[in-house]
Scaffold this active site. Structure first.
Site, PDB file in Angstrom:
ATOM      1  N   ARG A 166     -20.689  15.014  32.661  1.00 47.66           N
ATOM      2  CA  ARG A 166     -19.344  14.452  32.719  1.00 47.66           C
ATOM      3  C   ARG A 166     -18.613  14.954  33.969  1.00 47.66           C
ATOM      4  O   ARG A 166     -18.962  15.971  34.545  1.00 47.66           O
ATOM      5  CB  ARG A 166     -18.542  14.854  31.478  1.00 47.66           C
ATOM      6  CG  ARG A 166     -19.149  14.412  30.156  1.00 47.66           C
ATOM      7  CD  ARG A 166     -18.321  14.931  28.995  1.00 47.66           C
ATOM      8  NE  ARG A 166     -18.830  14.494  27.695  1.00 47.66           N
ATOM      9  CZ  ARG A 166     -19.678  15.189  26.947  1.00 47.66           C
ATOM     10  NH1 ARG A 166     -20.125  16.369  27.364  1.00 47.66           N
ATOM     11  NH2 ARG A 166     -20.081  14.726  25.782  1.00 47.66           N
ATOM     12  N   LYS A 170     -17.917  19.706  26.087  1.00 46.66           N
ATOM     13  CA  LYS A 170     -16.721  19.630  25.247  1.00 46.66           C
ATOM     14  C   LYS A 170     -16.711  20.775  24.243  1.00 46.66           C
ATOM     15  O   LYS A 170     -17.744  21.184  23.738  1.00 46.66           O
ATOM     16  CB  LYS A 170     -16.678  18.285  24.519  1.00 46.66           C
ATOM     17  CG  LYS A 170     -16.371  17.103  25.442  1.00 46.66           C
ATOM     18  CD  LYS A 170     -16.221  15.821  24.649  1.00 46.66           C
ATOM     19  CE  LYS A 170     -15.788  14.677  25.555  1.00 46.66           C
ATOM     20  NZ  LYS A 170     -15.615  13.405  24.808  1.00 46.66           N
ATOM     21  N   HIS A 174     -17.936   8.161  34.998  1.00 50.73           N
ATOM     22  CA  HIS A 174     -18.415   7.818  33.654  1.00 50.73           C
ATOM     23  C   HIS A 174     -19.464   6.705  33.705  1.00 50.73           C
ATOM     24  O   HIS A 174     -20.415   6.697  32.916  1.00 50.73           O
ATOM     25  CB  HIS A 174     -17.266   7.396  32.751  1.00 50.73           C
ATOM     26  CG  HIS A 174     -17.710   7.095  31.351  1.00 50.73           C
ATOM     27  ND1 HIS A 174     -18.095   8.096  30.474  1.00 50.73           N
ATOM     28  CD2 HIS A 174     -17.872   5.926  30.689  1.00 50.73           C
ATOM     29  CE1 HIS A 174     -18.460   7.545  29.323  1.00 50.73           C
ATOM     30  NE2 HIS A 174     -18.346   6.233  29.431  1.00 50.73           N
ATOM     31  N   ARG A 203     -22.683   8.272  34.454  1.00 47.61           N
ATOM     32  CA  ARG A 203     -23.230   8.883  33.226  1.00 47.61           C
ATOM     33  C   ARG A 203     -23.883   7.803  32.368  1.00 47.61           C
ATOM     34  O   ARG A 203     -24.975   7.988  31.825  1.00 47.61           O
ATOM     35  CB  ARG A 203     -22.098   9.581  32.472  1.00 47.61           C
ATOM     36  CG  ARG A 203     -22.473  10.214  31.132  1.00 47.61           C
ATOM     37  CD  ARG A 203     -21.275  11.011  30.629  1.00 47.61           C
ATOM     38  NE  ARG A 203     -21.345  11.372  29.223  1.00 47.61           N
ATOM     39  CZ  ARG A 203     -21.956  12.434  28.748  1.00 47.61           C
ATOM     40  NH1 ARG A 203     -22.603  13.243  29.558  1.00 47.61           N
ATOM     41  NH2 ARG A 203     -21.941  12.702  27.448  1.00 47.61           N
ATOM     42  N   HIS A 232     -24.320  15.116  23.415  1.00 46.07           N
ATOM     43  CA  HIS A 232     -23.663  14.469  22.276  1.00 46.07           C
ATOM     44  C   HIS A 232     -23.938  15.244  20.999  1.00 46.07           C
ATOM     45  O   HIS A 232     -25.031  15.787  20.824  1.00 46.07           O
ATOM     46  CB  HIS A 232     -24.166  13.029  22.101  1.00 46.07           C
ATOM     47  CG  HIS A 232     -23.617  12.077  23.114  1.00 46.07           C
ATOM     48  ND1 HIS A 232     -24.229  10.888  23.435  1.00 46.07           N
ATOM     49  CD2 HIS A 232     -22.494  12.126  23.880  1.00 46.07           C
ATOM     50  CE1 HIS A 232     -23.515  10.262  24.342  1.00 46.07           C
ATOM     51  NE2 HIS A 232     -22.473  10.987  24.634  1.00 46.07           N
ATOM     52  N   TYR A 287     -25.174   3.435  24.295  1.00 44.67           N
ATOM     53  CA  TYR A 287     -25.869   3.119  25.539  1.00 44.67           C
ATOM     54  C   TYR A 287     -27.069   2.205  25.322  1.00 44.67           C
ATOM     55  O   TYR A 287     -27.606   1.659  26.284  1.00 44.67           O
ATOM     56  CB  TYR A 287     -26.350   4.408  26.231  1.00 44.67           C
ATOM     57  CG  TYR A 287     -25.221   5.335  26.607  1.00 44.67           C
ATOM     58  CD1 TYR A 287     -24.384   5.042  27.673  1.00 44.67           C
ATOM     59  CD2 TYR A 287     -24.991   6.505  25.895  1.00 44.67           C
ATOM     60  CE1 TYR A 287     -23.339   5.882  28.021  1.00 44.67           C
ATOM     61  CE2 TYR A 287     -23.954   7.355  26.242  1.00 44.67           C
ATOM     62  CZ  TYR A 287     -23.133   7.047  27.303  1.00 44.67           C
ATOM     63  OH  TYR A 287     -22.100   7.873  27.641  1.00 44.67           O
TER      64      TYR A 287
END
Length: 297
Positions: free
Chosen positions: A148, A172, A242, A245, A268, A277
């Site tokens: 990211r 994150k 993004h 990505r 994730h 995706y």
């Protein structure tokens, strides 16, 4: 005495490990609703609001032209605040308990093609010296790792492990993950460090990527960098970190990577996040299906 909103901020930062950017966004949404209730209902504290008041705010946001996704994000911030109040037993029931999010049209994220990636990495000209080497490395790192934008900006010199040819990424909620680095990227890092060491001054010395003034990058800088180079080779509307990505994930799946592996590489927490995706790989899947199935003669 600490207010509930202040306690909520501490909770997000200290217990949930949310980034400063995320905390600021939550706080801005809560304050915006506070101002609305004060102006329209003469109510100073939002802890005792009812759903009708929140619904009134939603209507005003929609009337002001906000998209459904923007409204949903603001309501999500409020929902988190009321969940926090439930947690500390300041309320008995959330006024958003039965709220249903506004329906948003699904935005199709169109990845770059392999040809476009080849053009931007191998065909166009980059500036001489530090900036050109840095810019190409950033693009290649986005494409070969799927990290990211915020993760790239926060990379430190210590993030690279040359021994294991890996990169330690802080994702994150401060969750670490290790991603492999390709030899071609490691070669670019060597050239980058040679130029980086020649900068006349370095302020943020611990950070991996710097401007020519020796300070760490910011969100706007990185977005503009990606947009600049891809505008030279692509007519796609969206040209952002993004999308790179998204391109990484799509090309990995198109070339045989399994969903679980891509999930781990992207950082994730669930497969559901990665599955968004897979629609981009549908055309490739159809081709394989049509070529392989005996009924398709």
């Amino acid at each position: 005495m600490q207010s509930n909103v202040e306690a909520f901020i501490d909770y997000l930062q200290l217990q949930k490990n949310y980034s400063l950017h995320t905390v600021k966004a939550y706080l801005a949404d809560v304050h915006e609703f506070e101002l609305f209730t004060k102006e329209h209902f003469d109510q100073e504290v939002i802890d005792s609001v009812v759903y009708a008041q929140i619904r009134s705010w939603i209507v005003s946001l929609v009337d002001a032209g906000l998209s459904s996704s923007s409204v949903n994000r603001k309501i999500s911030s409020l929902k988190s605040y009321f969940k926090f109040l439930l947690r500390i037993k300041q309320i008995e029931k959330s006024p958003l308990l039965k709220h249903k999010a506004l329906k948003s049209p699904k935005k199709i994220q169109i990845p770059f093609s392999e040809r476009e990636i080849d053009l931007v990495l191998n065909q166009i000209s980059y500036p001489e010296g530090f900036e050109g080497i840095r810019d190409k490395l950033i693009i290649d790192l986005f494409y070969t790792t799927g990290i990211r934008k915020a993760e790239l900006i926060s990379l430190k010199l210590s993030s690279i492990d040359y021994g294991s040819t890996t990169l330690k990424v802080v994702g994150k909620r401060n969750k670490d993950r290790i991603v492999p680095l390709l030899p071609i990227v490691l070669e670019q890092f060597n050239r980058y460090f040679s130029e980086r060491n020649l900068l006349p001054q370095i302020k943020d010395s611990n950070y991996l990527f710097l401007t020519k003034k020796g300070v760490k990058l910011n969100d706007t800088f990185v977005y503009r960098l990606i947009n600049l180079y891809f505008s030279a080779i692509s007519e796609k509307v969206k040209k952002s970190p993004h999308i790179l990505r998204h391109t990484f994930a799509t090309h990995m799946l198109n070339n045989g990577a399994d969903l679980n592996s891509v999930k781990e590489l992207l950082g994730h927490s669930s497969l559901a996040s990665t599955q968004v995706y897979t629609h981009s790989s549908l055309s490739e899947l159809k081709k394989v299906y049509q070529d392989a199935h005996p009924r398709n003669n």
